[in-house]
Enzyme design. Sequence first.
Site, PDB file in Angstrom:
ATOM      1  N   GLU C  48       0.830  -1.212   0.000  1.00 58.92           N
ATOM      2  CA  GLU C  48       0.000   0.000   0.000  1.00 58.92           C
ATOM      3  C   GLU C  48       0.861   1.257   0.000  1.00 58.92           C
ATOM      4  OE1 GLU C  48      -3.072  -0.170  -0.495  1.00 58.92           O
ATOM      5  OE2 GLU C  48      -3.746  -2.113   0.247  1.00 58.92           O
ATOM      6  N   ASN C  52       1.251   3.977  -3.038  1.00 61.74           N
ATOM      7  CA  ASN C  52       0.934   5.394  -2.840  1.00 61.74           C
ATOM      8  C   ASN C  52       2.065   6.304  -3.315  1.00 61.74           C
ATOM      9  OD1 ASN C  52      -1.593   4.956  -1.854  1.00 61.74           O
ATOM     10  ND2 ASN C  52      -1.104   5.362   0.297  1.00 61.74           N
ATOM     11  N   ARG C 106      -8.777   3.536  -7.637  1.00 59.38           N
ATOM     12  CA  ARG C 106      -8.255   3.566  -6.266  1.00 59.38           C
ATOM     13  C   ARG C 106      -9.417   3.516  -5.290  1.00 59.38           C
ATOM     14  NH1 ARG C 106      -4.187   1.423  -6.293  1.00 59.38           N
ATOM     15  NH2 ARG C 106      -3.799   2.092  -4.176  1.00 59.38           N
TER      16      ARG C 106
HETATM   17  N1  LIG Z   1       2.915   9.136  -0.826  1.00 65.51           N
HETATM   18  C1  LIG Z   1       1.885   9.994  -1.066  1.00 65.51           C
HETATM   19  N2  LIG Z   1       2.116  11.160  -1.700  1.00 65.51           N
HETATM   20  C2  LIG Z   1       1.095  12.018  -1.947  1.00 65.51           C
HETATM   21  N3  LIG Z   1      -0.198  11.794  -1.588  1.00 65.51           N
HETATM   22  C3  LIG Z   1      -0.481  10.639  -0.949  1.00 65.51           C
HETATM   23  C4  LIG Z   1       0.526   9.690  -0.664  1.00 65.51           C
HETATM   24  N4  LIG Z   1      -0.051   8.644  -0.015  1.00 65.51           N
HETATM   25  C5  LIG Z   1      -1.353   8.935   0.082  1.00 65.51           C
HETATM   26  N5  LIG Z   1      -1.636  10.145  -0.467  1.00 65.51           N
HETATM   27  C6  LIG Z   1      -2.959  10.801  -0.525  1.00 65.51           C
HETATM   28  O1  LIG Z   1      -3.821  10.159   0.412  1.00 65.51           O
HETATM   29  C7  LIG Z   1      -4.983   9.663  -0.262  1.00 65.51           C
HETATM   30  C8  LIG Z   1      -5.506   8.434   0.415  1.00 65.51           C
HETATM   31  O2  LIG Z   1      -4.557   7.381   0.303  1.00 65.51           O
HETATM   32  P1  LIG Z   1      -5.016   5.868   0.461  1.00 65.51           P
HETATM   33  O3  LIG Z   1      -5.799   5.730   1.742  1.00 65.51           O
HETATM   34  O4  LIG Z   1      -3.808   5.015   0.349  1.00 65.51           O
HETATM   35  O5  LIG Z   1      -6.020   5.600  -0.731  1.00 65.51           O
HETATM   36  P2  LIG Z   1      -5.754   5.510  -2.313  1.00 65.51           P
HETATM   37  O6  LIG Z   1      -4.321   5.207  -2.573  1.00 65.51           O
HETATM   38  O7  LIG Z   1      -6.637   4.395  -2.759  1.00 65.51           O
HETATM   39  O8  LIG Z   1      -6.154   6.841  -2.878  1.00 65.51           O
HETATM   40  C9  LIG Z   1      -4.564   9.486  -1.695  1.00 65.51           C
HETATM   41  O9  LIG Z   1      -5.638   9.496  -2.588  1.00 65.51           O
HETATM   42  C10 LIG Z   1      -3.615  10.673  -1.888  1.00 65.51           C
HETATM   43  O10 LIG Z   1      -4.322  11.863  -2.118  1.00 65.51           O
END
Ligand SMILES: Nc1ncnc2c1ncn2[C@@H]1O[C@H](COP(=O)(O)OP(=O)(O)O)[C@@H](O)[C@H]1O
Lengths: 106, 106, 149, 149
Positions: C48, C52, C106
Site C-alpha cells: 500500500e 501510494n 483507487r
Molecule cells: N505518498 C503519497 N504522496 C502524496 N499523496 C499521498 C501519498 N499517499 C497517500 N496520499 C494521498 O492520500 C490519499 C488516500 O490514500 P489511500 O488511503 O492510500 O487511498 P488511495 O491510494 O486508494 O487513494 C490518496 O488518494 C492521496 O491523495
Amino acid sequence: MNVQITSADGALIALLSGEIDHHTAREIRKEIDSQAEKLHPPVLKLDFSQVQFMDSSGIGLIMGRFRLMQLLGGMLLVINVPPHLERIISLSGVGALGVLQYKGKE
Amino acid sequence: MNVQITSADGALIALLSGEIDHHTAREIRKEIDSQAEKLHPPVLKLDFSQVQFMDSSGIGLIMGRFRLMQLLGGMLLVINVPPHLERIISLSGVGALGVLQYKGKE
Amino acid sequence: MKPVNEMQLSFDSKSNNESFARSAVASFILQLDPTIGEMADIKTAVSEAVTNAIVHGYRDTIGTIYIKSQIFENGKITIQIKDKGVGIEDVPKAMEPMFTTAGGERAGLGFAVMQSFMDNIRVVSKQDKGTTVTLTKYLIPRVLSYDKR
Amino acid sequence: MKPVNEMQLSFDSKSNNESFARSAVASFILQLDPTIGEMADIKTAVSEAVTNAIVHGYRDTIGTIYIKSQIFENGKITIQIKDKGVGIEDVPKAMEPMFTTAGGERAGLGFAVMQSFMDNIRVVSKQDKGTTVTLTKYLIPRVLSYDKR
Ligand SMILES: Nc1ncnc2c1ncn2[C@@H]1O[C@H](COP(=O)(O)OP(=O)(O)O)[C@@H](O)[C@H]1O
Ligand SMILES: Nc1ncnc2c1ncn2[C@@H]1O[C@H](COP(=O)(O)OP(=O)(O)O)[C@@H](O)[C@H]1O
C-alpha cells in the site's frame, strides 16, 4: 497473465491468480473490461480462488467492475474468496454491495 | 534447523534441508560434528535430497566432514544430490574425493 | 533502543517494482520467523505504502522510493517508506477510509489497510517535499530463532 | 546504455542477511521472467559475493554491504556488491580456484562459482578501502514480459 476469462451459462467468469497489486490490476482490468463491453453478460463472476496476495488494488478492481456491470445492466459476483483474503475483503466493506457469494449459497 | 541426524546400520546419516550458505552451514556443521565425535561412526552420510539452494559453503561443508571422517578413521558419503545442485558439485571437484554416491551404486 | 539488524533499499517508482519491494521486505523479516499471517500483513501494508508513493507521490513522473527497515531485540519491526514527491496537503483527511484524490480504480483504502494490518503508522508529509510513512509491528512473542551474530 | 530499472540495497554484514540479500536480488530480477536455472545461478553468485564481504571484507567487524542492480533493455543484468572492508592484496591470485586465505570451512571456490555462473565478473579492490564485485548476466533472449512503464 493474472487472469483467465471463460464463459459458462451466459455468465462471464474471470479466474484471477497470483498477486493482485496496482501493477497487475491494470492488465486484469483491461482484459475483463474489453470482454464485458463486447459481450454484455448478465453476470460477471470474479473468481478469487487462485489469488495468493492482494492489496487494496484488488478492492478497487471489485468496485470498478461493480460500477461497470451496473452501467451494462448486469450484475457482479465475487466468488471463492480464500481465507487469507477475508480480512482485507471485510475491512473494505465491499460486502455491502451484495456481491460476495459463498459456497452453498449459489 | 537445517539438519536432522539419525543412525542406521552403524552409519550416521545427516539429512540436510533448505538453503545451505555460510550462515546455515555453521549450525549444520556443529550439529554433525558433535554427533560424529561422540559416536565415531564408520560411515557418515550427508543426504542432500532436501536441499533447495547451496553455495560454495556447501562444498566447504563436504570437504570439512571429509577431513573429520579421515581423522576419526571413518568414511564420508554424499548421497541423493538433486539435479539442481549437480553443477556446483561438479565445478567443485569434490567428486575426486570419491565421496559421491549415486542411486543404484550402493 | 538500537536495532539488531537494518537494511535500506531504493528503487525507481515504477509499478513493476511493487512486488519487488514487498518481497524484499518480506525476505528481511523472514529471519524473525514470522507467522504466515504476520508476513501477509506486512507485505500488504508495504504494498500500500509503495503504491501510494508511485501513484500519488510521483504521479506521472519517475522518482526514487526509499525503504528502511529495522529489527529490534524484542520482535519489534519498523519499516519506513519515503518519497520525495508532491506530499499530502491534509494528512488526517487523507487517512480517512474511502478518501482518495485519484478516483477511478483507487479504493481510498491504502491507509486503512496499513492502520489495520500494522500496530502503528506515522505519516510525515510536506507539500512539494514528499511523504514518509513509518509502519511498526510487534511480532507475537515466541522463542525467537534470531541469531545475534 | 541507460538501465530500464535499477535498485540499491544496503545492510549490515551479518551472516543472517545472506539469504535476505540473494532473495532481494532474485525478487528484483523476477520481472524479467528468468528461467529457474538463471535464477539459481544469480542467487548463488550473489550469495558468494555477499559472503565474501562478510567473511573476508569485514572479518570480525560489522560494516555495511551495498548492492546495486540494473536491468537493461536487452535482458542484460548487472549486480554490484560492494564492501568498505580490508580489500584484496592480489586479485588475480584471489580469483584462482581453491585459493582461500580463510582456511577451515571455506572452499576457496567463491570466485570460481561467480565466474562459472555469470557471464562476466569484474573485481575492483584496494587494500584498506574495500572491494567491489560487478557481476553481469545476459538472460537468454525470449519474448520479454517486461513492461517499460
Ligand atoms: N505518498 C503519497 N504522496 C502524496 N499523496 C499521498 C501519498 N499517499 C497517500 N496520499 C494521498 O492520500 C490519499 C488516500 O490514500 P489511500 O488511503 O492510500 O487511498 P488511495 O491510494 O486508494 O487513494 C490518496 O488518494 C492521496 O491523495
Ligand atoms: N570482499 C572481499 N574482501 C577481502 N578479501 C576478499 C573478498 N572476497 C574475496 N577475498 C579474498 O579472496 C579469497 C578467495 O575468495 P573465494 O574464491 O570466494 O573463496 P573463499 O571465500 O572460500 O575463501 C578469499 O579467501 C579472500 O582472501
